[in-house]
Design a protein around this motif. Structure first.
Motif, PDB file in Angstrom:
ATOM      1  N   LEU A  90       0.862  -1.179   0.000  1.00  0.00           N
ATOM      2  CA  LEU A  90       0.000   0.000   0.000  1.00  0.00           C
ATOM      3  C   LEU A  90       0.896   1.226   0.000  1.00  0.00           C
ATOM      4  O   LEU A  90       1.809   1.331   0.818  1.00  0.00           O
ATOM      5  CB  LEU A  90      -0.879  -0.002   1.254  1.00  0.00           C
ATOM      6  N   LYS A  91       0.648   2.138  -0.930  1.00  0.00           N
ATOM      7  CA  LYS A  91       1.370   3.406  -0.951  1.00  0.00           C
ATOM      8  C   LYS A  91       0.360   4.532  -0.835  1.00  0.00           C
ATOM      9  O   LYS A  91      -0.689   4.509  -1.475  1.00  0.00           O
ATOM     10  CB  LYS A  91       2.185   3.563  -2.235  1.00  0.00           C
ATOM     11  N   ILE A  92       0.707   5.510  -0.020  1.00  0.00           N
ATOM     12  CA  ILE A  92      -0.095   6.719   0.125  1.00  0.00           C
ATOM     13  C   ILE A  92       0.792   7.872  -0.302  1.00  0.00           C
ATOM     14  O   ILE A  92       1.806   8.167   0.334  1.00  0.00           O
ATOM     15  CB  ILE A  92      -0.582   6.914   1.573  1.00  0.00           C
ATOM     16  N   ASP A  93       0.419   8.506  -1.405  1.00  0.00           N
ATOM     17  CA  ASP A  93       1.178   9.618  -1.979  1.00  0.00           C
ATOM     18  C   ASP A  93       0.425  10.894  -1.657  1.00  0.00           C
ATOM     19  O   ASP A  93      -0.711  11.071  -2.091  1.00  0.00           O
ATOM     20  CB  ASP A  93       1.303   9.418  -3.483  1.00  0.00           C
ATOM     21  N   ASP A  94       1.067  11.788  -0.899  1.00  0.00           N
ATOM     22  CA  ASP A  94       0.345  12.995  -0.502  1.00  0.00           C
ATOM     23  C   ASP A  94       0.114  13.958  -1.661  1.00  0.00           C
ATOM     24  O   ASP A  94      -0.538  14.981  -1.504  1.00  0.00           O
ATOM     25  CB  ASP A  94       0.973  13.679   0.706  1.00  0.00           C
ATOM     26  N   GLY A  95       0.627  13.597  -2.838  1.00  0.00           N
ATOM     27  CA  GLY A  95       0.264  14.307  -4.057  1.00  0.00           C
ATOM     28  C   GLY A  95       1.005  15.610  -4.330  1.00  0.00           C
ATOM     29  O   GLY A  95       0.740  16.266  -5.321  1.00  0.00           O
ATOM     30  N   LEU A  96       1.925  15.981  -3.469  1.00  0.00           N
ATOM     31  CA  LEU A  96       2.701  17.195  -3.720  1.00  0.00           C
ATOM     32  C   LEU A  96       3.894  16.821  -4.591  1.00  0.00           C
ATOM     33  O   LEU A  96       4.719  16.007  -4.205  1.00  0.00           O
ATOM     34  CB  LEU A  96       3.170  17.829  -2.401  1.00  0.00           C
ATOM     35  N   ILE A  97       3.981  17.418  -5.757  1.00  0.00           N
ATOM     36  CA  ILE A  97       4.949  16.986  -6.765  1.00  0.00           C
ATOM     37  C   ILE A  97       6.397  17.128  -6.307  1.00  0.00           C
ATOM     38  O   ILE A  97       7.151  16.184  -6.308  1.00  0.00           O
ATOM     39  CB  ILE A  97       4.722  17.736  -8.092  1.00  0.00           C
ATOM     40  N   ALA A  98       6.820  18.310  -5.901  1.00  0.00           N
ATOM     41  CA  ALA A  98       8.227  18.537  -5.609  1.00  0.00           C
ATOM     42  C   ALA A  98       8.635  18.133  -4.201  1.00  0.00           C
ATOM     43  O   ALA A  98       9.728  17.624  -3.985  1.00  0.00           O
ATOM     44  CB  ALA A  98       8.572  20.008  -5.830  1.00  0.00           C
ATOM     45  N   ASP A  99       7.783  18.361  -3.226  1.00  0.00           N
ATOM     46  CA  ASP A  99       8.213  18.133  -1.853  1.00  0.00           C
ATOM     47  C   ASP A  99       7.275  17.226  -1.064  1.00  0.00           C
ATOM     48  O   ASP A  99       7.208  17.280   0.147  1.00  0.00           O
ATOM     49  CB  ASP A  99       8.394  19.457  -1.120  1.00  0.00           C
ATOM     50  N   GLY A 100       6.571  16.367  -1.765  1.00  0.00           N
ATOM     51  CA  GLY A 100       5.634  15.473  -1.097  1.00  0.00           C
ATOM     52  C   GLY A 100       6.293  14.215  -0.576  1.00  0.00           C
ATOM     53  O   GLY A 100       7.462  13.944  -0.828  1.00  0.00           O
ATOM     54  N   PHE A 101       5.513  13.460   0.164  1.00  0.00           N
ATOM     55  CA  PHE A 101       5.992  12.223   0.756  1.00  0.00           C
ATOM     56  C   PHE A 101       5.175  11.040   0.266  1.00  0.00           C
ATOM     57  O   PHE A 101       3.987  11.164  -0.002  1.00  0.00           O
ATOM     58  CB  PHE A 101       5.894  12.279   2.289  1.00  0.00           C
ATOM     59  N   ILE A 102       5.833   9.897   0.178  1.00  0.00           N
ATOM     60  CA  ILE A 102       5.158   8.630  -0.110  1.00  0.00           C
ATOM     61  C   ILE A 102       5.365   7.745   1.110  1.00  0.00           C
ATOM     62  O   ILE A 102       6.499   7.528   1.554  1.00  0.00           O
ATOM     63  CB  ILE A 102       5.715   7.965  -1.372  1.00  0.00           C
ATOM     64  N   THR A 103       4.259   7.277   1.649  1.00  0.00           N
ATOM     65  CA  THR A 103       4.274   6.398   2.813  1.00  0.00           C
ATOM     66  C   THR A 103       3.922   5.003   2.314  1.00  0.00           C
ATOM     67  O   THR A 103       2.903   4.823   1.654  1.00  0.00           O
ATOM     68  CB  THR A 103       3.241   6.879   3.848  1.00  0.00           C
ATOM     69  N   GLN A 104       4.772   4.044   2.631  1.00  0.00           N
ATOM     70  CA  GLN A 104       4.588   2.681   2.127  1.00  0.00           C
ATOM     71  C   GLN A 104       4.333   1.709   3.273  1.00  0.00           C
ATOM     72  O   GLN A 104       5.014   1.742   4.304  1.00  0.00           O
ATOM     73  CB  GLN A 104       5.805   2.239   1.345  1.00  0.00           C
ATOM     74  N   PHE A 105       3.343   0.827   3.051  1.00  0.00           N
ATOM     75  CA  PHE A 105       2.964  -0.204   4.021  1.00  0.00           C
ATOM     76  C   PHE A 105       2.973  -1.562   3.327  1.00  0.00           C
ATOM     77  O   PHE A 105       2.799  -1.640   2.116  1.00  0.00           O
ATOM     78  CB  PHE A 105       1.534   0.036   4.539  1.00  0.00           C
ATOM     79  N   GLU A 106       3.146  -2.609   4.116  1.00  0.00           N
ATOM     80  CA  GLU A 106       3.017  -3.976   3.607  1.00  0.00           C
ATOM     81  C   GLU A 106       2.163  -4.779   4.562  1.00  0.00           C
ATOM     82  O   GLU A 106       2.100  -4.491   5.749  1.00  0.00           O
ATOM     83  CB  GLU A 106       4.395  -4.622   3.441  1.00  0.00           C
ATOM     84  N   ARG A 107       1.500  -5.783   4.021  1.00  0.00           N
ATOM     85  CA  ARG A 107       0.674  -6.665   4.858  1.00  0.00           C
ATOM     86  C   ARG A 107       1.528  -7.473   5.782  1.00  0.00           C
ATOM     87  O   ARG A 107       2.640  -7.765   5.594  1.00  0.00           O
ATOM     88  CB  ARG A 107      -0.155  -7.610   3.987  1.00  0.00           C
TER      89      ARG A 107
END
Length: 138
Positions: free
Chosen positions: A121-138
């Motif tokens: 599961l990835k949650i991309d906060d959608g900010l192009i230049a300075d955003g974060f991607i949070t990754q989860f696994e089962r």
């Protein structure tokens, strides 16, 4: 003999069709249902890239109640804690379809665009230049 082969082929084909899963029939809540362990947070202008051990931060989605239960065991005050997200507790959540994207809202605050592939599961906060991607696994 030809008849037996035809029956066998039809049974095989029917089993194959029945076993195929149509992703369009699975709702985002069904995909999200259950426990997810935070594994990585990356992005931002500073180039953050923090790995987490399984069990340090766990999110458990319950689509029936519409609640997300978070267990955050990070006890430092360093970057691991800062980027681990929400504190332990139970929060209401919902998934909203916005254009082509499925967007996760937790406690009425937008968290980002959801992408689920296999057990990631990835949650991309959608900010192009300075955003974060949070990754989860089962």
């Amino acid at each position: 003999m030809k008849r037996n082969f035809l029956i066998l082929a039809l049974l095989f084909f029917a089993g194959f069709i029945a076993g195929c899963e149509n992703d369009e029939d699975i709702t985002p809540d069904q995909q999200l249902n259950g426990s997810w362990h935070l594994t990585n947070v990356s992005g931002g202008l500073a180039g953050v890239n923090i790995d987490y051990k399984k069990g340090e931060v766990k999110w458990d989605f319950d689509p029936k109640s519409g609640n997300l239960t978070i267990e955050n065991l990070i006890d430092s005050t360093g970057p691991e804690d800062i980027y681990a997200g929400l504190d332990s507790g139970t929060y209401p959540y919902e998934i909203r379809q916005e254009g082509d994207a499925q967007v996760l809202y937790i406690d009425n605050s937008e968290r980002g665009i959801l992408t689920i592939v296999d057990n990631t599961l990835k949650i991309d906060d959608g900010l192009i230049a300075d955003g974060f991607i949070t990754q989860f696994e089962r």
